[in-house]
Design an enzyme around this catalytic site. Structure first.
Site, PDB file in Angstrom:
ATOM      1  N   HIS A 136      61.661 104.487   3.345  1.00  0.00           N
ATOM      2  CA  HIS A 136      60.492 104.662   2.464  1.00  0.00           C
ATOM      3  C   HIS A 136      59.658 103.387   2.334  1.00  0.00           C
ATOM      4  O   HIS A 136      58.471 103.463   2.019  1.00  0.00           O
ATOM      5  CB  HIS A 136      60.973 105.102   1.080  1.00  0.00           C
ATOM      6  CG  HIS A 136      59.866 105.442   0.131  1.00  0.00           C
ATOM      7  ND1 HIS A 136      58.912 106.411   0.395  1.00  0.00           N
ATOM      8  CD2 HIS A 136      59.540 104.927  -1.091  1.00  0.00           C
ATOM      9  CE1 HIS A 136      58.067 106.496  -0.620  1.00  0.00           C
ATOM     10  NE2 HIS A 136      58.414 105.604  -1.527  1.00  0.00           N
ATOM     11  N   SER A 176      53.500 105.226  -1.662  1.00  0.00           N
ATOM     12  CA  SER A 176      54.263 106.070  -2.575  1.00  0.00           C
ATOM     13  C   SER A 176      53.384 106.528  -3.744  1.00  0.00           C
ATOM     14  O   SER A 176      52.365 107.171  -3.538  1.00  0.00           O
ATOM     15  CB  SER A 176      55.516 105.326  -3.036  1.00  0.00           C
ATOM     16  OG  SER A 176      56.446 106.199  -3.616  1.00  0.00           O
ATOM     17  N   ASP A 224      62.399 108.931   5.826  1.00  0.00           N
ATOM     18  CA  ASP A 224      62.070 108.660   4.427  1.00  0.00           C
ATOM     19  C   ASP A 224      62.830 109.656   3.554  1.00  0.00           C
ATOM     20  O   ASP A 224      62.609 110.864   3.638  1.00  0.00           O
ATOM     21  CB  ASP A 224      60.560 108.814   4.218  1.00  0.00           C
ATOM     22  CG  ASP A 224      60.096 108.319   2.848  1.00  0.00           C
ATOM     23  OD1 ASP A 224      60.897 108.349   1.901  1.00  0.00           O
ATOM     24  OD2 ASP A 224      58.924 107.925   2.726  1.00  0.00           O
TER      25      ASP A 224
END
Length: 370
Positions: free
Chosen positions: A347, A222, A312
Site C-alpha cells: 500500500h 490512500s 495492496d
C-alpha cells in the site's frame, strides 16, 4: 593364622555423573514444558480478549458513539509516533529528505498547517543559503502538492521516499503538508470538508507564488486521493491555468466501500456478524465522512494518472480498478498503471518501483501539453 575379613564396600552417596546429567535434562524439559504451558495459556487469554474486543466491544462502541468512532477510524489522527520518539519538524533532512527543504506554516483561517517545501535536485546546489527557497517556485519546474493518507504525518518514511524520488527523478518541487489534527498542525478533530479546505488553502498558497506557466499537480495517497480529487473538483469550477494533472495512488471509490474491504472488516464478514455493513454505513453517515470520489471523478477536466499495487491489502487492487472504470466510462482522460505483486510494494511503497520516474515524467510531459 588369623583370617582376614573382607569388608563390604560402603555404598557411595554420590551419584554417577551420567545419572546426574539425565536427571538435570529431565528437570530442564519439565521446566520448559511448564513454561510453554504458561506461555500458551497467556497467549490464548490474549487472543480470547482480542476476540471479545473485536466481536463485542468495538461494534458496540460503533453503535453507541458512531460519530466519534467513525471520525477516528477514518482519519486515525491518534495513530502517531510516541512523544519520546517524535522529532522536530523544523529540519526535514533529519527525517531523510535529501535536498534543501524548509519548514513553514500555511494559515487556513484559524488553522495552522505544518508544511514542507523541498526543491528539485537541479536547484539544490545553486540556491544561495541566504535565499528563501520559496522564491524558486516562480520558474519552469513542476510543483507537486502531496496529500498523505490517514495516520502519522509528513515525516513518515514512505512519504519521505516520495519526496526524494520526485525531487531527484522528475526534477519537481514538492510541497507536503499535514492537515488539521496531524503532525504539528492545529490539534483539532478533522472533518471531511476541513481537510479538503486545508489542501485547497495550501494549493492557493502555491498558486499565488508560481509563474503563470508553472505546472501544478495534485498527488494523493490512500485517504489523500479523496482529498485531492475533491480539491481538483473545486478547481474545475473556475479557471485555474496552473493546474495540470491529478495523480491518485492507492485510490478507492468511496470510504464506505474502502472500510468494508479493509482487512479490519474481514473477521466480521467471515463470521457473518449481524448487520455489520449497516453498522459501518450508519457510523460513517453519523461522522459525515464519505470521500465519494466515484461521484465527482467524472467531473475532473485534467489528465488523471492512477497507480495501484496488485498486492495492496489495505485498499485492494480491485477498488482502484473500480474507480478507474467510473472515470473511463465517463470519458475522462485517465490512465491506470498497475504494479505486480512480486514487487511487494503493498500500500505504501509504489515509489520504490524503478518504473516510477519514467511514468511520472511521461505524465508530466503529456499533461503539460493539454
Amino acid at each position: 593364622m588369623e583370617k582376614v575379613r573382607k569388608r563390604k564396600p560402603i555404598p557411595s552417596t554420590q551419584k554417577k555423573p551420567a545419572k546426574i546429567k539425565r536427571e538435570a535434562e529431565k528437570t530442564k524439559h519439565v521446566k520448559r514444558f511448564n513454561a510453554l504451558k504458561i506461555g500458551g495459556s497467556v497467549f490464548a487469554s490474549v487472543i480470547i480478549a482480542l476476540l471479545v474486543v473485536l466481536y463485542f466491544i468495538l461494534p458496540l462502541c460503533m453503535m453507541l458513539w458512531p460519530a466519534a468512532i467513525g471520525t477516528q477510524l477514518s482519519f486515525l489522527t491518534k495513530l502517531r509516533k510516541p512523544s519520546f520518539l517524535a522529532s522536530s519538524f523544523e529540519n526535514p533532512t533529519e527525517h531523510g529528505v535529501k535536498f534543501r527543504a524548509e519548514n513553514f506554516y500555511v494559515q487556513n483561517g484559524d488553522i495552522r498547517l505544518g508544511t514542507w517545501h523541498i526543491v528539485p535536485a537541479s536547484l539544490n546546489d545553486t540556491i544561495p543559503q541566504s535565499t528563501p527557497i520559496v522564491t524558486m517556485l516562480d520558474g519552469d519546474w513542476p510543483v507537486v502538492l502531496y496529500c498523505h493518507g490517514n495516520a502519522y504525518d509528513r515525516t513518515a518514511p514512505s512519504r519521505v521516499l516520495l519526496y526524494n524520488v520526485l525531487t531527484s527523478s522528475t526534477n519537481s518541487h514538492v510541497v507536503a503538508f499535514d492537515p488539521r489534527g496531524y503532525g504539528d498542525s492545529t490539534d483539532i478533530t478533522p472533518t471531511e470538508w476541513g481537510v479538503i479546505s486545508d489542501a485547497l488553502a495550501v494549493y492557493n498558497w502555491i498558486e499565488s507564488r508560481v509563474a503563470p506557466h508553472t505546472p501544478i499537480y495534485l498527488w494523493g495517497h490512500s485517504l489523500g486521493t479523496g482529498v485531492c480529487t475533491a480539491v481538483a473538483h473545486e478547481l474545475t469550477k473556475s479557471t485555474r491555468n496552473n493546474f495540470k494533472g491529478l495523480i491518485l495512488e492507492g485510490a478507492f471509490p468511496n470510504i464506505t466501500i474502502a472500510a468494508l474491504n479493509h482487512p479490519f472488516s474481514i473477521p466480521y464478514q467471515l463470521v457473518k456478524y449481524p448487520n455489520f455493513e449497516g453498522i459501518v454505513l450508519k457510523m460513517l453517515q453519523e461522522a459525515n465522512v464519505s470521500f465519494a470520489t466515484d461521484s465527482i471523478i467524472s467531473k475532473i477536466n485534467v489528465p488523471i494518472l492512477m497507480l495501484h499495487a496488485e498486492d495492496d491489502r489495505t485498499v485492494p487492487f480491485h477498488l482502484g480498478k473500480e474507480l478507474y472504470n467510473v472515470a473511463a466510462d465517463a470519458g475522462r482522460d485517465v490512465r491506470f498503471e498497475s504494479f505486480e505483486g512480486t514487487g511487494q510494494f503493498g500500500h505504501k511503497y509504489i515509489l520504490s518501483s524503478p518504473q516510477i520516474p519514467k511514468l511520472i515524467n511521461e505524465f508530466f510531459e503529456y499533461s503539460n501539453k493539454k
